[in-house]
Design a protein around this motif. Structure first.
Motif, short mmCIF file in Angstrom:
data_model
loop_
_atom_site.label_atom_id
_atom_site.label_comp_id
_atom_site.label_asym_id
_atom_site.label_seq_id
_atom_site.Cartn_x
_atom_site.Cartn_y
_atom_site.Cartn_z
N ILE A 183 0.53 -1.35 0.20
CA ILE A 183 0.09 0.01 -0.17
C ILE A 183 0.96 0.68 0.14
CG2 ILE A 183 -1.97 1.08 1.38
CD1 ILE A 183 -2.34 -1.38 2.04
N SER A 184 1.94 0.92 0.67
CA SER A 184 3.15 2.65 0.95
C SER A 184 3.22 2.45 -0.48
CB SER A 184 3.92 2.17 2.35
OG SER A 184 2.71 2.34 3.11
N ARG A 185 3.64 2.18 -1.35
CA ARG A 185 4.76 2.00 -2.36
C ARG A 185 3.87 2.44 -3.38
NH1 ARG A 185 7.94 -2.81 -5.44
NH2 ARG A 185 8.95 -1.65 -7.64
N ALA A 186 2.14 2.32 -2.93
CA ALA A 186 1.82 2.74 -4.67
C ALA A 186 0.78 3.99 -4.18
CB ALA A 186 -0.31 1.79 -4.25
N LEU A 187 0.56 4.36 -2.85
CA LEU A 187 0.80 5.63 -2.13
C LEU A 187 2.13 6.74 -2.92
CD1 LEU A 187 -1.24 5.62 1.17
CD2 LEU A 187 -1.98 6.20 -1.69
N ARG A 188 3.52 5.72 -2.78
CA ARG A 188 4.53 6.92 -2.92
C ARG A 188 4.94 7.16 -4.54
NH1 ARG A 188 6.82 2.97 0.62
NH2 ARG A 188 7.70 1.83 -1.12
N ASN A 189 4.28 6.01 -5.45
CA ASN A 189 3.81 6.21 -6.60
C ASN A 189 3.01 7.17 -7.19
OD1 ASN A 189 6.31 5.08 -6.98
ND2 ASN A 189 4.74 3.17 -7.34
N ASP A 190 2.45 8.07 -5.91
CA ASP A 190 1.21 9.24 -6.33
C ASP A 190 -0.17 8.70 -6.55
OD1 ASP A 190 3.51 10.76 -5.47
OD2 ASP A 190 3.59 11.21 -7.94
N LEU A 191 -0.16 7.60 -6.37
CA LEU A 191 -1.49 6.96 -6.14
C LEU A 191 -2.94 7.83 -5.35
CD1 LEU A 191 -3.74 4.94 -7.39
CD2 LEU A 191 -2.40 3.71 -4.91
N VAL A 192 -3.55 8.27 -6.62
CA VAL A 192 -4.46 9.42 -5.76
C VAL A 192 -5.99 8.17 -5.95
CG1 VAL A 192 -6.05 11.17 -6.01
CG2 VAL A 192 -3.60 11.45 -6.26
N ILE A 193 -6.74 8.48 -4.71
CA ILE A 193 -7.50 7.08 -4.31
C ILE A 193 -8.91 8.44 -3.81
CG2 ILE A 193 -9.14 5.35 -3.02
CD1 ILE A 193 -6.00 4.62 -2.46
N GLN A 194 -9.79 7.69 -4.97
CA GLN A 194 -11.16 8.67 -4.35
C GLN A 194 -12.62 8.10 -4.87
OE1 GLN A 194 -11.83 12.28 -6.56
NE2 GLN A 194 -11.87 11.17 -8.45
N GLU A 195 -13.68 8.04 -4.04
CA GLU A 195 -14.79 8.15 -4.21
C GLU A 195 -15.84 8.26 -5.39
OE1 GLU A 195 -19.01 5.70 -2.01
OE2 GLU A 195 -17.32 6.70 -0.79
N ALA A 196 -15.82 7.75 -6.45
CA ALA A 196 -16.75 8.09 -6.88
C ALA A 196 -18.36 8.30 -7.21
CB ALA A 196 -16.45 7.53 -8.43
N HIS A 197 -18.46 9.41 -6.74
CA HIS A 197 -20.30 9.51 -6.37
C HIS A 197 -20.84 9.97 -7.74
CE1 HIS A 197 -19.23 9.47 -2.17
NE2 HIS A 197 -18.04 10.99 -2.57
N ARG A 198 -20.52 10.36 -8.32
CA ARG A 198 -20.73 10.43 -10.14
C ARG A 198 -20.25 9.66 -10.41
NH1 ARG A 198 -23.87 14.90 -10.59
NH2 ARG A 198 -24.23 14.32 -12.11
N PRO A 199 -20.23 8.35 -10.90
CA PRO A 199 -19.63 6.97 -11.26
C PRO A 199 -20.24 6.54 -12.81
CG PRO A 199 -21.51 6.28 -10.22
CD PRO A 199 -21.20 7.43 -9.42
N GLU A 200 -20.81 7.91 -13.25
CA GLU A 200 -21.40 8.22 -15.02
C GLU A 200 -20.27 9.14 -15.62
OE1 GLU A 200 -23.98 10.97 -12.76
OE2 GLU A 200 -22.91 8.90 -12.61
N HIS A 201 -19.52 10.07 -14.88
CA HIS A 201 -18.60 10.62 -14.93
C HIS A 201 -17.12 10.00 -15.61
CE1 HIS A 201 -20.84 14.81 -13.41
NE2 HIS A 201 -21.40 13.87 -14.76
N SER A 202 -17.29 8.61 -15.07
CA SER A 202 -15.43 7.83 -14.88
C SER A 202 -15.85 6.37 -15.43
CB SER A 202 -15.62 7.64 -13.04
OG SER A 202 -15.64 8.38 -12.55
N TYR A 203 -17.37 6.33 -16.52
CA TYR A 203 -16.95 5.35 -17.17
C TYR A 203 -16.26 4.88 -18.10
CZ TYR A 203 -21.96 4.79 -15.02
OH TYR A 203 -22.57 3.83 -14.23
N GLU A 204 -15.76 6.22 -18.99
CA GLU A 204 -14.98 6.05 -20.36
C GLU A 204 -13.82 5.88 -20.09
OE1 GLU A 204 -13.12 9.23 -23.88
OE2 GLU A 204 -15.02 9.53 -22.90
N ALA A 205 -13.19 6.43 -18.51
CA ALA A 205 -11.84 6.14 -18.26
C ALA A 205 -11.42 4.38 -17.53
CB ALA A 205 -11.64 6.93 -16.48
#
Length: 334
Positions: free
Chosen positions: A135-157
């Protein structure tokens, strides 16, 4: 009695939240697009299934109140027989298994679901050292985590992640359906979606479905990541989601059904097929090419998800390799 028209999403949701079957950790999969439903006039409850060749593959038992459970089961069985189709049910819970065995089905354990109590869960301690490091390694690689409250905006990605994930598995890889979760559709508003980005690009996502019944919580459902990226992406997303769920008072995180795992002779019912029991153990030992059960279980045990919930398969008649194969066909695996 004859079957009615297809049940609505609202009717299915009511059935999986209120009736017998709500304890199935994967019950929300009943709302997947492409599922068929069987109902009876003026009768509460629904049966969820998919046609596959000369078989009807039923998901779970009837999602129905106790007083209509047997009525629905008998009617659906009669419907399959009138159509000249075989019937096999998968991911039955123990109470379903007992009911089906009483009705003359051959019932065997096929695997287990795994769950993690969150009340006192922590990643502290030596047992989780490797997990914390990933987990620390992923975060050190600048991983940004967020909950998608409007998931339809993420469908293409998300579709781009899906395409990369499937492409890395080879040209003949099929995307599984039926017994796995999905993104989108009218049921999406009930799910939770967490995404991970690096430098603005979506590199992983994790979808959770609601779990009802006595172990209410969330099901670690559909997870995808781009190949060759940072280690620890999925672990970081899940750890983040766990903290969100714990703050909300969630008591259980479910890791879902894995075939061939958690097999226990003590979980088998009278009248089970010894030959099919042997086959399940054989596939646990030698069946990685068919399904990566060991890899899946290792991930679940990584989180100390050791609450085992036996799940069953039921055959109308003798246990049949053909019927068993059609479960995989219904899942688009064959």
């Amino acid at each position: 009695m004859s079957a009615t028209a297809t049940a609505t999403g609202a009717q299915i949701l009511q059935a999986i939240t209120r009736y017998t079957g709500a304890d199935n950790p994967s019950a929300f999969l009943a709302l997947n697009r492409g599922n068929h439903t069987f109902t009876l006039p003026r009768t509460d409850g629904v049966i969820v299934y998919r046609p596959a060749g000369r078989y009807l593959v039923q998901f779970g038992g009837p999602f129905a109140p106790e007083h209509t459970y047997t009525l629905l089961l008998d009617a659906f069985r009669a419907h399959a027989r009138r159509e000249g189709l075989g019937l096999v049910g998968v991911q039955l819970q123990h109470t379903d298994a007992l009911a089906y065995a009483r009705h003359g089905f051959t019932v065997n354990q096929i695997g287990a679901s795994w769950a993690l109590p969150l009340d006192d869960f922590t990643l502290r301690g030596t047992a989780f050292m490797q997990l914390r490091n990933k987990i620390s390694r992923a975060l050190r690689n600048d991983l940004v985590i967020q909950e998608a409250h409007r998931p339809e905006h993420s469908y293409e990605a998300l579709r781009a992640v899906d395409a990369a994930w499937l492409g890395a598995k080879g040209p003949h890889t099929r995307e599984l359906e039926f017994l796995v979760g999905e993104i989108g559709g009218s049921a999406q508003r009930h799910r939770r979606l967490f995404t991970g980005t690096i430098a603005g690009r979506t590199v992983a996502y994790l979808s959770y479905s609601p779990v009802y019944g006595t172990r209410q919580g969330w099901l670690h459902d559909l997870s995808r990541r781009v190949p060759g990226g940072s280690p620890g992406l999925m672990e970081a997303l899940n750890a983040h989601a766990i903290e969100v769920f714990r703050r909300e008072g969630t008591r259980w995180l479910h890791f879902g059904f894995t075939p061939f795992t958690g097999l226990d002779a003590g979980a088998e019912l009278p009248g089970h097929s010894p030959a099919f029991q042997w086959l399940m153990h054989y596939l646990w030992e030698q069946g990685q090419a068919l399904y990566p059960a060991r890899t899946q279980l290792a991930y679940k045990h990584k989180w100390a998800a050791r609450e085992r919930i036996p799940e069953y398969v039921a055959f109308d008649g003798q246990a049949s390799p053909a019927a068993f194969a059609h479960i995989f066909r219904a899942c688009n695996a064959l």
